[in-house]
Scaffold this active site. Structure first.
Site, PDB file in Angstrom:
ATOM      1  N   ARG A   1       0.866  -1.174   0.000  1.00  0.00           N
ATOM      2  CA  ARG A   1       0.000   0.000   0.000  1.00  0.00           C
ATOM      3  C   ARG A   1       0.902   1.222   0.000  1.00  0.00           C
ATOM      4  O   ARG A   1       2.106   1.129   0.169  1.00  0.00           O
ATOM      5  CB  ARG A   1      -0.940   0.015   1.212  1.00  0.00           C
ATOM      6  CG  ARG A   1      -0.220   0.143   2.562  1.00  0.00           C
ATOM      7  CD  ARG A   1      -1.184   0.230   3.724  1.00  0.00           C
ATOM      8  NE  ARG A   1      -0.457   0.429   4.979  1.00  0.00           N
ATOM      9  CZ  ARG A   1      -1.032   0.520   6.169  1.00  0.00           C
ATOM     10  NH1 ARG A   1      -2.341   0.431   6.286  1.00  0.00           N
ATOM     11  NH2 ARG A   1      -0.300   0.705   7.255  1.00  0.00           N
TER      12      ARG A   1
ATOM     13  N   ASN B   1      -5.659   7.199   4.142  1.00  0.00           N
ATOM     14  CA  ASN B   1      -5.378   6.481   5.388  1.00  0.00           C
ATOM     15  C   ASN B   1      -3.905   6.647   5.713  1.00  0.00           C
ATOM     16  O   ASN B   1      -3.044   6.252   4.936  1.00  0.00           O
ATOM     17  CB  ASN B   1      -5.699   4.993   5.270  1.00  0.00           C
ATOM     18  CG  ASN B   1      -5.476   4.249   6.582  1.00  0.00           C
ATOM     19  OD1 ASN B   1      -6.307   4.287   7.478  1.00  0.00           O
ATOM     20  ND2 ASN B   1      -4.335   3.590   6.710  1.00  0.00           N
ATOM     21  N   GLU B   2      -3.627   7.298   6.847  1.00  0.00           N
ATOM     22  CA  GLU B   2      -2.262   7.446   7.336  1.00  0.00           C
ATOM     23  C   GLU B   2      -1.340   8.043   6.274  1.00  0.00           C
ATOM     24  O   GLU B   2      -0.383   7.422   5.815  1.00  0.00           O
ATOM     25  CB  GLU B   2      -1.719   6.105   7.839  1.00  0.00           C
ATOM     26  CG  GLU B   2      -2.514   5.562   9.016  1.00  0.00           C
ATOM     27  CD  GLU B   2      -1.977   4.251   9.569  1.00  0.00           C
ATOM     28  OE1 GLU B   2      -2.242   3.943  10.736  1.00  0.00           O
ATOM     29  OE2 GLU B   2      -1.278   3.531   8.818  1.00  0.00           O
TER      30      GLU B   2
ATOM     31  N   GLU C   1      -7.954   4.369  15.251  1.00  0.00           N
ATOM     32  CA  GLU C   1      -7.524   2.987  15.467  1.00  0.00           C
ATOM     33  C   GLU C   1      -6.940   2.898  16.872  1.00  0.00           C
ATOM     34  O   GLU C   1      -5.874   3.453  17.136  1.00  0.00           O
ATOM     35  CB  GLU C   1      -6.477   2.561  14.431  1.00  0.00           C
ATOM     36  CG  GLU C   1      -6.978   2.559  12.994  1.00  0.00           C
ATOM     37  CD  GLU C   1      -5.905   2.142  12.002  1.00  0.00           C
ATOM     38  OE1 GLU C   1      -4.856   1.609  12.455  1.00  0.00           O
ATOM     39  OE2 GLU C   1      -6.087   2.358  10.795  1.00  0.00           O
TER      40      GLU C   1
ATOM     41  N   TRP D   1       2.952  -7.340  11.349  1.00  0.00           N
ATOM     42  CA  TRP D   1       2.822  -7.880  10.006  1.00  0.00           C
ATOM     43  C   TRP D   1       3.492  -9.264   9.986  1.00  0.00           C
ATOM     44  O   TRP D   1       4.035  -9.723  10.995  1.00  0.00           O
ATOM     45  CB  TRP D   1       3.470  -6.936   8.994  1.00  0.00           C
ATOM     46  CG  TRP D   1       2.686  -5.666   8.792  1.00  0.00           C
ATOM     47  CD1 TRP D   1       1.549  -5.284   9.447  1.00  0.00           C
ATOM     48  CD2 TRP D   1       2.980  -4.627   7.866  1.00  0.00           C
ATOM     49  NE1 TRP D   1       1.111  -4.061   8.991  1.00  0.00           N
ATOM     50  CE2 TRP D   1       1.974  -3.634   8.014  1.00  0.00           C
ATOM     51  CE3 TRP D   1       3.983  -4.420   6.930  1.00  0.00           C
ATOM     52  CZ2 TRP D   1       1.957  -2.464   7.252  1.00  0.00           C
ATOM     53  CZ3 TRP D   1       3.971  -3.259   6.169  1.00  0.00           C
ATOM     54  CH2 TRP D   1       2.960  -2.296   6.324  1.00  0.00           C
TER      55      TRP D   1
ATOM     56  N   GLU E   1      -1.464  -8.420   7.245  1.00  0.00           N
ATOM     57  CA  GLU E   1      -1.766  -8.146   8.646  1.00  0.00           C
ATOM     58  C   GLU E   1      -2.493  -9.296   9.344  1.00  0.00           C
ATOM     59  O   GLU E   1      -3.294  -9.070  10.255  1.00  0.00           O
ATOM     60  CB  GLU E   1      -2.595  -6.859   8.758  1.00  0.00           C
ATOM     61  CG  GLU E   1      -1.798  -5.617   8.410  1.00  0.00           C
ATOM     62  CD  GLU E   1      -2.552  -4.319   8.672  1.00  0.00           C
ATOM     63  OE1 GLU E   1      -1.899  -3.281   8.730  1.00  0.00           O
ATOM     64  OE2 GLU E   1      -3.798  -4.349   8.826  1.00  0.00           O
TER      65      GLU E   1
END
Length: 692
Positions: free
Chosen positions: A112, A150-151, A314, A322, A364
């Protein structure tokens, strides 16, 4: 006007990925969420290939059913724009959207965040999917807000694609206007680096000493990355404001090379944060008595400096990792509850756990959620249900309340970004901030983080009795003047070594004695200095008089040797060894109605504690109770009500003593005298009836 997360209740929720699970599980999942006291779910942030399986063909059926089902069960929905995970068709057809390492390695599809923000094609495709989603869900009664991407800048916070070099060149041209001004700002007269054409300007590239770029160019690189990241987020924020005006907008994470304060002020309703406290246990700070998961209170204080009330998008609920890295331990019984209240104590009005069920496929599979693969109740789901029950009772009394603090630690993006490269001041700040935070924490004195920017006002500073700016190497004349006005009016400010020797371009000041623009404020100059490294030991310190007996204390990492310039300066401690033995190390200068301290080294907890003691700060709960070090104190209040959170980070019970009776909101009990707080236990005190 900015929208609120909630104005009625602290909300509890969970991240949910309907695309990962058989549809026959959804209703049971949502039912159990409601039974646990959850009211909100986040979804969609990694599902671009579902929303747009082929270029230009959009499909909302799966998420329509998922959102509708959530609504039937009385759950609200946060939707994420899916731009952190470009689908394979996109990166295959448009390889120019991919990020590239400094050495030219292209990051390919398979993880990602393999995209760059500068590609016009990527921005266009991100804008299109954002608009289609916003237009589709803007009126859905369950959808309350949007998470952009996201992030941002997670995985990688540097970008070197061709599009980034082009965008940086255009950014520099807008900033400087002429090559003459750019050459001056970057000091290119050194080593014959002078630019004579804009086409010669790039982001830092590999060189014979690859970790040593032009430092002024490197500082601008971080500023550029921040600007390009914010402009990328703005594309989506503008669309959401237009197409979904009733829903709030946030983004999650506090990653490198983003001015999160400016981004939040310009684009968002509030910031969100992803809180994983056991990162503090696998990467503990380097000093003595590490804070471990308690360090996340420092991170949360930094989040609070951006949004006084925020969302935890979160919240850790299980072991993390991971398949090949990041081995976060499973929370012990009680720790998940402790961390939830840690977030709320520091300003969170919404807490969303990551995740509902641990993934069975993908990178994950070991980043555990509330439910394990077995999908059966476990101690974490029972703990979450307990939190849900508690917040159902007291959440309406806490929502919207602000944190109370009489001290703040100052920071600035320019110092942080310059310090990434400059080892003569960057590492000092990390050490000193941790040590100051320990000193405040273990003495039960709440502290804020405060970002110093071009928009900071005197009124913002005057909320605090004590300001600590540990090592502001980059210190503008404007900020120096602001700190002088604060001190003259009665405030106390504390500086450490390496203060004030650089201007906003990162140039060392010529012809001005250190510490530069605050030399008259602190009443000393730096006669000599040395980095403490290799075989050079850190010298010990000696209090000149009246110091607490704190044992063997050393002046660590760097030493400024000070010369007193004003009769109003008191030498509080001197160096007790090395060639500068007897010279001032810690000074206090009376300045107007206030005082300015200067310490010629990196701070340690004992030195910070002595400054706190001499400044007269004490715990706001000192008249009410005696607390051991393992318990944190945080206070949230408004004009009507105040609540004090007591959080036990110890694996053993904490022994407290209450001098006056006070009510615990969580248990309903009135506490008086000796009290044993269980391991990882939490108390929320009602301070209304007390004059504190």
């Amino acid at each position: 006007m900015k929208k609120q997360i909630s104005d009625k209740q602290i909300t509890l929720g969970v991240c949910y990925y309907p695309e990962h699970w058989p549809e026959e599980l959804w209703d049971d999942d949502y039912r159990r969420m409601k039974e646990m006291g959850f009211s909100i779910v986040r979804m969609g942030e990694f599902a671009w290939s579902i929303f747009e399986p082929e270029e230009g063909r959009f499909s909302f059926e799966l998420f329509d059913r998922a959102v509708d089902a959530a609504h039937r069960h009385g759950l609200q929905v946060i939707l994420g724009t899916p731009t952190a995970t470009p689908p394979a068709w996109l990166t295959h057809r448009y390889p120019e959207v991919l990020n590239v390492s400094k050495h030219g390695v292209v990051y390919r599809h398979g993880l990602r965040r393999h995209n760059n923000y500068s590609s016009p094609v990527y921005r266009e495709l991100c804008a299109r999917i954002t608009r289609r989603m916003a237009e589709h869900y803007h009126a859905h009664p369950a959808v309350v807000g949007w998470q952009i991407d996201n992030e941002l800048n997670c995985e990688s916070n540097v970008f070197y694609s061709d599009a980034d070099h082009t965008a940086f060149r255009e950014w520099a041209q807008r900033k400087y206007g002429t090559l003459e001004r750019l050459n001056h700002a970057w000091g290119t007269v050194f080593w014959s680096q002078t630019y004579t054409d804009w086409e010669q300007v790039y982001l830092p590239r590999p060189n014979p000493a690859d970790d040593t770029p032009n430092p002024h160019q490197a500082l601008d690189e971080k500023r550029f990355i921040s600007d390009i990241t914010i402009s990328f987020a703005k594309v989506q924020a503008d669309i959401l404001r237009e197409a979904a005006p009733r829903q709030w907008i946030t983004t999650n994470g506090l990653f490198g090379h983003i001015d999160n304060h400016r981004m939040t002020e310009q684009l968002l309703d509030f910031i969100s944060y992803d809180s994983y406290p056991t990162f503090g246990t696998i990467y503990p700070d380097g000093g003595t008595r590490p804070l471990l998961d308690r360090k996340w209170s420092l991170n949360l204080s930094n989040v609070r400096s951006i949004s006084r009330n925020f969302c935890i998008m979160e919240q850790q609920s299980g072991a993390g990792g991971w398949v090949n890295r990041m081995e976060l331990a499973m929370p012990r019984p009680g720790q998940m509850r402790l961390w939830t209240y840690q977030s709320i104590a520091h300003g969170a009005d919404s807490v969303v756990y990551f995740r509902w069920r641990t993934a069975t496929v993908g990178t994950e599979i070991y980043w555990h959620g509330l439910n394990d693969y077995s999908n059966r109740p476990n101690r974490r789901t029972r703990e979450a249900a307990r939190i849900g029950e508690e917040l159902a009772r007291i959440g309406s009394s806490l929502v919207g309340k602000k944190n109370r603090a009489e001290a703040a630690i100052l920071q600035s993006y320019d110092n942080a970004w310059d310090g990434e490269l400059d080892i003569w001041h960057g590492p000092l700040t990390g050490r000193s901030v941790i040590e100051w935070f320990k000193a405040f924490q273990y003495r039960h004195i709440p502290v804020d983080m405060l970002n110093l920017s071009g928009y900071t006002t005197l009124a913002e500073l005057q909320r605090y009795k004590l300001l600590v700016y540990p090592h502001p190497a980059v210190l503008t004349d404007e900020h120096a003047e602001l700190l002088k006005r604060y001190t003259h009016a009665g405030g106390t400010v504390v500086f450490g070594c390496r203060t004030g020797y650089k201007d906003s371009n990162g140039h060392c000041r010529l012809g001005q004695p250190l510490p530069g623009p605050v030399a008259d404020l602190v009443g000393i100059t730096v006669e000599d200095f040395t980095k403490i490294s290799g075989i050079i030991p850190a010298p010990s310190l000696r209090w000149t008089e009246g110091g607490t007996d704190l044992g063997d204390i050393h002046a660590e990492l760097f030493n400024d040797i000070l010369t007193v310039q004003s009769s109003s300066v008191e030498v509080v401690a001197a160096y007790a060894s090395d060639y500068y033995e007897g010279e001032p190390a810690l000074t206090r200068n009376a300045y107007g109605e206030g005082a300015a301290w200067y310490f010629g080294a990196a701070f340690s907890e004992p030195v910070a504690a002595e400054i706190i003691r001499r400044s007269g700060l004490q715990s706001p709960l000192a008249p009410l109770c005696e607390l051991p070090e393992q318990v944190e104190l945080a206070i949230r209040e408004d004009e009507r009500q105040a609540a004090a959170f007591l959080l036990n980070y110890g694996s053993s019970a904490a022994e407290l003593r209450f001098k006056s009776p006070v009510k615990d909101w969580l248990s309903g009990a009135v506490l008086e005298g000796d009290y044993s707080l269980e391991p990882y236990g939490v108390i929320v005190l009602d301070l209304d009836s007390l004059d504190l």
